[in-house]
Design a protein around this motif. Sequence first.
Motif, PDB file in Angstrom:
ATOM      1  N   GLY A 192      -4.797 -25.626  24.197  1.00  0.00           N
ATOM      2  CA  GLY A 192      -5.630 -24.831  25.099  1.00  0.00           C
ATOM      3  C   GLY A 192      -5.233 -24.909  26.560  1.00  0.00           C
ATOM      4  N   LEU A 193      -4.164 -25.653  26.869  1.00  0.00           N
ATOM      5  CA  LEU A 193      -3.709 -25.819  28.249  1.00  0.00           C
ATOM      6  C   LEU A 193      -2.225 -25.511  28.339  1.00  0.00           C
ATOM      7  CD1 LEU A 193      -5.456 -29.236  28.936  1.00  0.00           C
ATOM      8  CD2 LEU A 193      -6.250 -26.988  29.691  1.00  0.00           C
ATOM      9  N   SER A 194      -1.768 -25.180  29.528  1.00  0.00           N
ATOM     10  CA  SER A 194      -0.350 -24.944  29.762  1.00  0.00           C
ATOM     11  C   SER A 194      -0.029 -25.330  31.197  1.00  0.00           C
ATOM     12  CB  SER A 194       0.006 -23.479  29.492  1.00  0.00           C
ATOM     13  OG  SER A 194      -0.701 -22.627  30.370  1.00  0.00           O
ATOM     14  N   LEU A 195       1.220 -25.170  31.591  1.00  0.00           N
ATOM     15  CA  LEU A 195       1.649 -25.510  32.944  1.00  0.00           C
ATOM     16  C   LEU A 195       1.929 -24.257  33.754  1.00  0.00           C
ATOM     17  CD1 LEU A 195       4.111 -28.440  32.176  1.00  0.00           C
ATOM     18  CD2 LEU A 195       1.798 -28.604  33.106  1.00  0.00           C
ATOM     19  N   GLY A 196       1.623 -24.326  35.025  1.00  0.00           N
ATOM     20  CA  GLY A 196       1.947 -23.275  35.972  1.00  0.00           C
ATOM     21  C   GLY A 196       2.724 -23.884  37.117  1.00  0.00           C
TER      22      GLY A 196
END
Length: 96
Positions: free
Chosen positions: A40-44
């Motif tokens: 449910g999370l990712s990197l930016g």
Amino acid sequence: MKLVIEPDAARWYKQELGLVEGDQLRVFVRLGGCGSVQPGLSLGIMKDESRSPGLREVAEGLVFFMEEDQLWYLDGKELHLIYDALEQEAVLEVRG
């Protein structure tokens, strides 16, 4: 944990964002996206000033960093910023 920046990826960011030597780019955890480490999370990534960097690396005159309070996302793994020649863009990959 380690932050690895390929020179081609740094040059891509420099060109795409109109960055100059000394500019800083923060890698941050965001809700959603298609991250593979934490569901449910990712990197930016965005231009920003560091406050308390836990990981920091300089490439092509740019400072890439991830704040200490966001390192939990990596779960002890390495973060690689690579250039994908086929897609002609920089990509964040968590390895290990």
